[in-house]
Design a protein around this motif. Structure first.
Motif, short mmCIF file in Angstrom:
data_model
loop_
_atom_site.label_atom_id
_atom_site.label_comp_id
_atom_site.label_asym_id
_atom_site.label_seq_id
_atom_site.Cartn_x
_atom_site.Cartn_y
_atom_site.Cartn_z
N ALA A 5 8.09 11.02 3.34
CA ALA A 5 7.38 9.90 3.93
C ALA A 5 7.74 8.56 3.29
CB ALA A 5 5.87 10.12 3.83
N TRP A 21 11.49 5.96 10.43
CA TRP A 21 11.88 4.95 9.44
C TRP A 21 13.15 4.26 9.84
CZ3 TRP A 21 8.84 3.42 5.52
CH2 TRP A 21 7.71 4.20 5.29
N LEU A 63 -3.02 9.24 4.14
CA LEU A 63 -3.84 8.57 5.16
C LEU A 63 -3.03 8.15 6.38
CD1 LEU A 63 -6.27 6.32 3.13
CD2 LEU A 63 -6.82 8.28 4.52
N VAL A 64 -1.84 7.59 6.12
CA VAL A 64 -1.13 7.00 7.27
C VAL A 64 0.00 7.88 7.79
CG1 VAL A 64 -1.67 4.67 6.54
CG2 VAL A 64 0.50 5.66 5.87
N ASP A 65 0.32 8.96 7.08
CA ASP A 65 1.44 9.75 7.57
C ASP A 65 1.07 11.23 7.74
OD1 ASP A 65 3.90 10.83 8.17
OD2 ASP A 65 4.96 9.31 7.03
N PRO A 74 4.63 4.20 9.81
CA PRO A 74 3.36 4.20 9.08
C PRO A 74 2.84 2.81 8.78
CG PRO A 74 4.75 5.89 8.20
CD PRO A 74 5.58 5.14 9.19
N ASN A 126 -2.22 6.85 0.09
CA ASN A 126 -1.90 6.11 1.31
C ASN A 126 -1.01 6.92 2.24
OD1 ASN A 126 -0.08 3.88 2.78
ND2 ASN A 126 -2.13 3.11 2.38
N VAL A 127 -0.04 7.63 1.66
CA VAL A 127 0.87 8.43 2.50
C VAL A 127 0.08 9.48 3.26
CG1 VAL A 127 2.69 10.14 2.41
CG2 VAL A 127 2.94 8.01 1.19
N PHE A 177 1.03 1.72 11.73
CA PHE A 177 -0.25 2.44 11.76
C PHE A 177 -1.24 1.76 10.82
CE2 PHE A 177 -3.18 5.77 10.54
CZ PHE A 177 -3.46 6.37 11.75
N ASP A 178 -0.75 1.47 9.60
CA ASP A 178 -1.62 0.86 8.60
C ASP A 178 -2.08 -0.52 9.06
OD1 ASP A 178 -2.82 1.79 6.40
OD2 ASP A 178 -1.32 1.10 4.97
N GLY A 187 0.79 -1.23 0.00
CA GLY A 187 0.00 0.00 0.00
C GLY A 187 0.82 1.28 0.00
N HIS A 188 2.03 1.23 0.54
CA HIS A 188 2.74 2.49 0.68
C HIS A 188 3.22 3.04 -0.65
CE1 HIS A 188 3.63 5.19 3.82
NE2 HIS A 188 4.88 5.37 3.41
N ALA A 236 -2.28 11.37 9.54
CA ALA A 236 -2.51 10.15 10.33
C ALA A 236 -3.43 10.42 11.51
CB ALA A 236 -1.18 9.60 10.82
N LEU A 237 -3.37 11.63 12.06
CA LEU A 237 -4.20 11.93 13.23
C LEU A 237 -5.68 11.88 12.85
CD1 LEU A 237 -3.38 12.50 16.10
CD2 LEU A 237 -3.76 14.91 15.68
N MET A 282 2.58 11.35 15.89
CA MET A 282 2.21 10.86 14.56
C MET A 282 3.27 11.16 13.50
SD MET A 282 -0.72 9.29 14.57
CE MET A 282 -1.95 9.01 15.81
N GLY A 298 -3.46 0.28 -2.69
CA GLY A 298 -3.69 -0.69 -1.62
C GLY A 298 -3.68 0.03 -0.29
N GLY A 299 -3.41 -0.66 0.78
CA GLY A 299 -3.34 -0.01 2.07
C GLY A 299 -4.13 -0.77 3.12
N GLY A 343 6.37 10.22 11.26
CA GLY A 343 6.86 8.92 10.81
C GLY A 343 8.29 8.67 11.25
#
Lengths: 139, 769
Positions: B725, A97, B735-737, A113, B732-733, A116-117, A28-29, B740-741, A93, A33-34, A95
């Motif tokens: 990110a 890595w 949404l999740v980064d 992330p 997706n980035v 999180f996903d 997804g990243h 994300a909040l 929140m 997808g995700g 990221g």
């Protein structure tokens, strides 16, 4: 009204759908997808199974209770958000890595992330299972 | 040691208390008391430095952008209060360890009590107004839990709610007052304000701020006309009353007034309002205590009177009154905590608190009698207790009060006389007098129950004999904090023959006279109360709350009617109206209709599918067909998403729609047959709403497309998605980064919705629930 065709289809589709959902989550990243779609797909696998075999069997099949999945999902998401705060003193929140070198310039990148996903994935799957089981066991 | 550590230690103890209680049941009171007493010891060791003029202060950034920080300061005033809180708190814990044994969930009780202690300590140490306010509210919340501890009793719940609402409303007023106060200074730091008081007293917002702050302080300290919550709060277990309603909770308001005194003392209104409300409360509290028969209620009303006295003393603003304020603060804390604990002991050992059902207890509990007598001596202001010195100073202050001295003196004389009467009554009617038939045979309270009261009365006696100890140690430095220009008065137990001593003698004689004609006095008080004090403040308050609840129920029933279709209609109509209004306001740009000619056949086919499915939904003869048709509409839309390379959206939509149809089908299976079609008029109405909504969507999309592209937020995301990110899938980035909040909030909603569905389907009420 349990159809044999549906039963066999569900039995074989379930592992396929589950693995596909995991693939969707991981890729997804960078590609479509995700966690949300992945979670929906994982939930669908169980919904299909439930339609074919009934609620009781599905419940036996679930290794973890739907409520636990939902709780774990929220926990994962929260932890991933707090990681930056705790590890690097960054904002909530943010990221984080980690790069795991595999070969030469190519490195496998793992970040918060993804955690999180995964939380989203678990929560959505758990929610679907919970709703489906509740409706099916009704009446 | 940092002051913040003291708070952290106590809050940690609050959370550890249930576990300590679980494993060390029998000794938990003594063990839990150890830490507060250690803290007390630490504070005591700071007395020499503080009285020499040292002020400890430390600051922690909290929201520096808004000048909101946590600043703790240990000066004379906060040290005095902090020692009362931790010292008496420790003794109360020892007492509660034994007292609460017959109760359930004692661990929780200790937790609340220590939490309260820590919040109270935070309150007196804070000098940033916002920090002070937060601790102020924490004391309100924990006192709510403590007053309502016997929550299975409806009276306890009502009393707790009343105390919470009154102090809570006062708290809100206080916050507003603090905000107004901060406007002239641009900071919430009290020390900065005190350095330059004229800026506030000369400001046009001064009067509103003053009123709001007085409202906050008066509600907390049970000052007339807010005095009624305190007698109600006697529903609390005795350790709570002994702690909250003697030395801490109610004194928070008085503390605030003392803290603010150097800031306000250029203002006449400040002193007038404090004097008027203080004198009234002093009198009303003492008067109402006469006719009571419940020991704790009597004590509660005398506390009200004492709070009034303290407020009056600040308002009098003379050398004597400021000294008297500090001494009386200590006096009252010592004797009132003792008396509340003894009231609990008497109830524990005899099964009643009603004065008329008690008598001759002296024969059963001689030590308790001795302790109680000493405390009552202090309350009635007799030598050799500290209470005598306190009362002499108060009389001295009242005699020399500027302005309305005769009036204040008369009120004070009456209040003191009533106090003497009540003290004699508490002593003689309980411990002497006729032997009554007890429901349980009374005996001497246990050592844990007597330790705290004994220590407190002995301190009171010792300080009464050697008063210069407190004068040198705490009074001088506390005076510096509340009224820098005031000199400490020489404290002596023997002042020689003077007007004040004569007043004391007359007071005591009158009190004795009242007691000799006890039945007449009480009957008279009851008669006056019935005839002139008919207004039951407490009942009025609950009437008001009832009215408020009634109104909100009506309002809620109107807005939240529970019909899903009307909710939808409200949303659609409101959105259509608002968006149409905006569309009409913005001038219409040119739309290139020519481009429509080049639409490929493929899109036309998909559009036709969508329209046909929509029509099929409307004309469907069964719910299942309607579900499937509306699913088809969504599939058509996802096809459009795919062709515009919105793959993420498309797969998500396909998944969601599939599941919608499946779950919908499952639900339909359980529903009754689809028989009742809507009538023609409602169909027309729905069609109009739908048209309005659909048409604005269409126009909006066309207009948005025609508008020239401006700076787009999507550019930021597409530029930074990979570098920042490490992700190539922008959706997706986000949404999740990046967002994300938001996603966190959304999945929380999902989880709540799932639990809601589960509850609706699974939780079945038993008949009658």
């Amino acid at each position: 009204m349990r159809s044999e065709i549906l039963k066999i289809a569900a039995l074989h589709l379930k592992p396929l759908l589950l693995s596909l959902s995991l693939i969707l989550l991981i890729r997804g990243h960078n590609e479509p997808g995700g966690g949300f779609v992945g979670g929906l797909m994982a939930g669908t696998a169980y919904v299909l199974y439930g339609m074919a075999f009934g609620a009781e069997k599905t419940r036996q099949l679930c290794m973890v209770k739907p409520f636990l999945l939902i709780g774990l999902g929220l926990l994962f998401a929260l932890v991933s958000g707090l990681l930056a705060l705790l590890l690097t003193g960054g904002a909530i929140m943010e990221g984080i890595w980690f790069s795991i070198p595999v070969y030469g310039d190519f490195a496998f990148k793992l970040g918060s992330p993804l955690l999180f996903d995964s939380g989203v994935y678990l929560l959505v799957a758990g929610m679907l299972m919970l709703v489906m089981l509740s409706i099916m066991e009704e009446g | 040691m940092k002051l913040a550590y003291l708070l952290i230690i106590l809050y940690a103890l609050a959370f550890a208390a249930p576990f300590v209680n679980l494993y060390l049941r029998k000794y938990s009171g003594w063990i839990l008391a150890a830490l507060p007493i250690l803290v007390f010891g630490y504070l005591l060791s700071q007395v020499p430095a503080v009285s020499a003029g040292t002020v400890y202060a430390e600051e922690y950034a909290w929201i520096p952008q808004l000048n909101v920080n946590l600043r703790f300061q240990l000066d004379g005033l906060s040290l005095l209060f902090a020692m009362l809180i931790t010292g008496i708190g420790g003794l109360i814990l020892i007492y509660a360890g034994y007292y609460m044994r017959s109760y359930e969930k004692t661990g929780r009780f200790f937790s609340y009590l220590i939490f309260f202690m820590a919040s109270m300590l935070g309150l007196v140490l804070s000098t940033n107004l916002i920090g002070l306010f937060v601790f102020w509210e924490l004391t309100s919340v924990s006192s709510f839990l403590l007053i309502g501890f016997k929550h299975e009793k409806p009276e306890a719940r009502d009393a707790a709610l009343q105390a919470l609402l009154i102090t809570g409303l006062g708290g809100l007023a206080l916050l507003a007052g603090f905000v107004l106060m901060s406007i002239p200074y641009g900071t919430f730091e009290l020390t900065v304000m005190i350095a330059n008081p004229d800026l506030l007293t000369g400001h046009r917002l001064f009067i509103p701020a003053l009123i709001l702050i007085l409202a906050g302080a008066f509600t907390k300290s049970a000052i007339f006309p807010f005095h009624f919550w305190l007698p109600g709060a006697m529903q609390a277990p005795s350790p709570v009353s002994a702690f909250l309603h003697s030395a801490t909770m109610v004194k928070a308001g008085v503390f605030l007034l003392a803290r603010l005194n150097p800031l306000m003392d250029g203002s006449e209104i400040w002193f007038y309002s404090l004097s008027v409300f203080g004198a009234t409360t002093m009198f009303v509290g003492a008067w109402l205590s006469i006719a009571q028969t419940d020991i704790k209620k009597i004590l509660a009303y005398t506390t009200v009177s004492a709070m009034g006295t303290l407020v009056l003393l600040i308002g009098t603003n003379t050398t004597y009154s400021m000294n008297a304020f500090l001494i009386f603060l200590l006096v009252h804390a010592f004797y009132k905590a003792t008396l509340f604990m003894m009231a609990g002991n008497i109830e524990k050992k005899t099964g009643t608190r009603e004065i008329e059902q008690l008598g001759n207890l002296r024969a059963y509990m001689p030590i308790a009698t001795g302790i109680m007598l000493l405390a009552l001596l202090s309350m009635s202001g007799l030598p050799p207790m500290l209470g005598f010195i306190g009362k002499e100073l108060i009389y001295e202050a009242k005699v020399n009060a500027p302005g309305a001295a005769p009036f204040i003196l008369a009120m004070g004389f009456l209040a003191n006389t009533f106090m003497v009467f009540v003290s004699i009554r508490l002593a003689l009617d309980i411990f002497w007098g006729k032997e009554v038939r007890f429901t349980q045979k009374p005996f001497e309270p246990d050592i844990s129950l007597l330790t705290g009261p004994a220590i407190l009365v002995l301190i009171s006696l010792f300080l009464g004999l050697f008063p210069d100890i407190i004068e040198k140690s705490v009074v001088t430095s506390a005076l510096r904090a509340i009224s820098p220009d005031t000199e400490p008065v020489d404290l002596k137990i023997w002042h020689g023959f003077n007007l004040v001593l004569l007043l004391s003698a007359i007071t005591i004689l009158t009190g004795v006279m009242l007691y000799l004609y006890k039945t007449k006095t009480i009957a008279f008080a009851r008669m006056v109360n019935l005839r002139y004090f008919r207004t039951r403040f407490s009942k009025r308050f609950f009437d008001f709350i009832g009215l408020f609840l009634h109104l909100t129920k009506k309002k809620t029933a109107f807005v939240q009617h529970g019909y899903h279709r009307f909710y939808l209609m409200t949303i659609f109509i409101a959105t259509s109206v608002l968006v149409w209004y905006m569309i009409a306001k913005v001038p219409f740009t040119h739309i290139q209709l020519e481009s429509l000619r080049t639409v490929p056949l493929f899109y036309i086919a998909v559009a036709a599918l969508i329209i046909m499915s929509a029509i099929a939904t409307l004309t469907a003869q069964s719910r299942l067909i309607a579900f499937i048709s509306i699913g088809l509409v969504s599939f058509g839309i996802s096809v459009i998403f795919i062709t515009f390379s919105g793959v993420d959206l498309a797969i998500t939509m396909i998944m969601v729609e599939t599941l919608m149809v499946i779950l919908g089908a499952m639900v339909v299976y359980h529903l009754p047959k689809y028989l009742n079609y809507s009538g023609k008029s409602s169909r027309v109405r729905d069609a109009m709403i739908a048209l309005a909504f659909g048409s604005f969507m269409t126009v909006l999309v066309i207009k948005t497309g025609a508008a020239p592209p401006q700076d787009k937020v999507s550019d930021f995301f597409s530029l930074n998605s990979y570098p920042l990110a490490h992700g190539k899938n922008i959706v997706n980035v986000i949404l999740v980064d990046f967002r994300a909040l938001d996603t966190m909030g959304e999945i929380t909603v999902l989880a709540i919705a799932a639990i809601g569905i589960y509850a609706l389907l699974k939780v079945k009420l038993k008949p009658g629930e």
